[in-house]
Design a protein around this motif. Sequence first.
Motif, PDB file in Angstrom:
ATOM      1  N   GLN A   3      -2.484 -86.874  66.345  1.00  0.00           N
ATOM      2  CA  GLN A   3      -3.861 -87.352  66.212  1.00  0.00           C
ATOM      3  C   GLN A   3      -3.975 -88.579  65.319  1.00  0.00           C
ATOM      4  OE1 GLN A   3      -5.601 -85.600  68.392  1.00  0.00           O
ATOM      5  NE2 GLN A   3      -6.234 -83.618  67.600  1.00  0.00           N
ATOM      6  N   GLU A   4      -3.023 -89.506  65.432  1.00  0.00           N
ATOM      7  CA  GLU A   4      -3.014 -90.684  64.556  1.00  0.00           C
ATOM      8  C   GLU A   4      -4.000 -91.768  64.999  1.00  0.00           C
ATOM      9  OE1 GLU A   4      -1.545 -90.732  61.819  1.00  0.00           O
ATOM     10  OE2 GLU A   4       0.332 -89.629  61.873  1.00  0.00           O
ATOM     11  N   ARG A   5      -4.336 -91.787  66.273  1.00  0.00           N
ATOM     12  CA  ARG A   5      -5.259 -92.824  66.768  1.00  0.00           C
ATOM     13  C   ARG A   5      -6.683 -92.290  66.900  1.00  0.00           C
ATOM     14  NH1 ARG A   5      -0.289 -94.464  69.513  1.00  0.00           N
ATOM     15  NH2 ARG A   5      -0.553 -92.831  71.096  1.00  0.00           N
ATOM     16  N   VAL A   6      -6.815 -91.220  67.647  1.00  0.00           N
ATOM     17  CA  VAL A   6      -8.121 -90.560  67.803  1.00  0.00           C
ATOM     18  C   VAL A   6      -7.894 -89.056  67.683  1.00  0.00           C
ATOM     19  CG1 VAL A   6      -9.106 -92.360  69.289  1.00  0.00           C
ATOM     20  CG2 VAL A   6      -7.880 -90.440  70.320  1.00  0.00           C
ATOM     21  N   VAL A   7      -8.956 -88.340  67.394  1.00  0.00           N
ATOM     22  CA  VAL A   7      -8.863 -86.882  67.323  1.00  0.00           C
ATOM     23  C   VAL A   7      -9.227 -86.307  68.685  1.00  0.00           C
ATOM     24  CG1 VAL A   7      -9.781 -84.778  66.300  1.00  0.00           C
ATOM     25  CG2 VAL A   7      -9.352 -86.785  64.863  1.00  0.00           C
ATOM     26  N   ASN A   8      -8.232 -85.725  69.314  1.00  0.00           N
ATOM     27  CA  ASN A   8      -8.431 -85.039  70.588  1.00  0.00           C
ATOM     28  C   ASN A   8      -8.785 -83.589  70.262  1.00  0.00           C
ATOM     29  OD1 ASN A   8      -8.013 -83.536  72.980  1.00  0.00           O
ATOM     30  ND2 ASN A   8      -6.564 -85.057  73.765  1.00  0.00           N
ATOM     31  N   GLU A   9     -10.040 -83.243  70.436  1.00  0.00           N
ATOM     32  CA  GLU A   9     -10.494 -81.902  70.055  1.00  0.00           C
ATOM     33  C   GLU A   9      -9.809 -80.802  70.860  1.00  0.00           C
ATOM     34  OE1 GLU A   9     -12.237 -81.023  67.537  1.00  0.00           O
ATOM     35  OE2 GLU A   9     -12.830 -83.012  66.863  1.00  0.00           O
ATOM     36  N   TYR A  13      -3.909 -83.139  57.000  1.00  0.00           N
ATOM     37  CA  TYR A  13      -4.368 -81.829  56.524  1.00  0.00           C
ATOM     38  C   TYR A  13      -5.744 -81.927  55.868  1.00  0.00           C
ATOM     39  CZ  TYR A  13      -3.966 -77.241  54.161  1.00  0.00           C
ATOM     40  OH  TYR A  13      -4.165 -75.957  53.719  1.00  0.00           O
ATOM     41  N   THR A  14      -5.925 -82.907  54.956  1.00  0.00           N
ATOM     42  CA  THR A  14      -7.201 -83.001  54.229  1.00  0.00           C
ATOM     43  C   THR A  14      -8.360 -83.332  55.170  1.00  0.00           C
ATOM     44  OG1 THR A  14      -6.744 -85.326  53.674  1.00  0.00           O
ATOM     45  CG2 THR A  14      -6.085 -83.649  52.065  1.00  0.00           C
ATOM     46  N   GLU A  15      -8.074 -84.107  56.230  1.00  0.00           N
ATOM     47  CA  GLU A  15      -9.094 -84.402  57.244  1.00  0.00           C
ATOM     48  C   GLU A  15      -9.080 -83.362  58.362  1.00  0.00           C
ATOM     49  OE1 GLU A  15      -8.286 -88.367  58.586  1.00  0.00           O
ATOM     50  OE2 GLU A  15      -8.495 -89.241  56.565  1.00  0.00           O
ATOM     51  N   ASP A  16      -8.092 -82.511  58.336  1.00  0.00           N
ATOM     52  CA  ASP A  16      -7.875 -81.436  59.313  1.00  0.00           C
ATOM     53  C   ASP A  16      -7.990 -81.929  60.758  1.00  0.00           C
ATOM     54  OD1 ASP A  16      -7.015 -78.913  59.827  1.00  0.00           O
ATOM     55  OD2 ASP A  16      -9.003 -77.981  59.767  1.00  0.00           O
ATOM     56  N   ARG A  17      -7.252 -82.974  61.049  1.00  0.00           N
ATOM     57  CA  ARG A  17      -7.324 -83.580  62.374  1.00  0.00           C
ATOM     58  C   ARG A  17      -6.669 -82.713  63.446  1.00  0.00           C
ATOM     59  NH1 ARG A  17      -5.530 -88.354  59.541  1.00  0.00           N
ATOM     60  NH2 ARG A  17      -3.599 -88.323  60.755  1.00  0.00           N
ATOM     61  N   LEU A  18      -5.797 -81.790  63.031  1.00  0.00           N
ATOM     62  CA  LEU A  18      -5.089 -80.967  64.004  1.00  0.00           C
ATOM     63  C   LEU A  18      -5.398 -79.472  63.850  1.00  0.00           C
ATOM     64  CD1 LEU A  18      -3.191 -81.626  66.319  1.00  0.00           C
ATOM     65  CD2 LEU A  18      -1.254 -81.484  64.740  1.00  0.00           C
ATOM     66  N   GLY A  19      -6.257 -79.152  62.903  1.00  0.00           N
ATOM     67  CA  GLY A  19      -6.598 -77.748  62.682  1.00  0.00           C
ATOM     68  C   GLY A  19      -5.622 -77.007  61.788  1.00  0.00           C
TER      69      GLY A  19
END
Length: 310
Positions: free
Chosen positions: A211-217, A268-274
């Motif tokens: 998820q380095e470019r966009v966050v794929n939910e 982790y702090t932005e929890d982009r991957l859960g």
Amino acid sequence: MCNWPNVTLFRLNMALLLLFGSLLLLSRAAQGSNTSIPLVIWHGMGDNCCNPMSMGGIKKMVEAELPGIYVLSLMIGKNIAEDTESGFFRDVNDQVAFACDIIAKDPKLKAGYNAMGFSQGAQFLRAVAQRCPNPPMKTLISVGGQHQGVYGLPRCPGESSHICDWIRKALNSGAYTDAVQKHLVQAQYWHDPLNDDLYKQHSLFLADINQERVVNETYKKNLMTLEKFVMVKFLKDTVVDPVISEWFGFFKTGQAKETETLQQSALYTEDRLGLAQMDKAGKLVFLGTDGDHLQFTQEWFNAKLIPFLR
């Protein structure tokens, strides 16, 4: 004097007890052969699905500890030679799609499965979890997987040293060129902390699943359905640089000396991957073993990893 009604009743009760006992034993035997969740394994660089000294041996170890379990060792390609070559030269996104197709078509996996990846096979299986939720992956065990990639290849494993030398030169000369990215597997999880923007823009595989470019939910939701995500770090690893990548850590951006843990990272702090939510829920497991890359004993494997497969 015989009491015939009582004798008949006794015999009938005994027959019923024997019948019930037989049915119970058959039921338990059937349950014993089907209680283990199927397992999918994926080998690392320079290896293949069926090497008796590696994946073949792992398959036998698991089957010995969990009788009746179905173990699928992924072969990426039409034969063992093609599978080995795929670990060096086949587009990782294509490999993941190939694996997803095999898993989806296997009737023995339709109710769900556990997965165990070795070295690069671990991050490839994580991509399967994120991209292909059906059938569901239940537990993912990463054995020396490089989830934040690598920045160095100090001791390339595999039987061919000249291939390893060529890979080092290619990575050093231009890991993010289109030609290298598309045709060299290791470039697709090469993570240069000194050129973070270049990495994010041109990494075809790792930057996407992390998820380095966009966050794929959808990626996030699918990964969070895992019951457990187990990460094994080899404390004396001479292959993976930095070794903390095996626990989802990496170098701090802009330099290649100081590292940060997963919990200190923006991922982790932005929890982009859960992963933060999974950590709080007790789904993340960090194991360490005192050995070099993929070096462990059968006793350690049975004691530390088999319990996650029961």
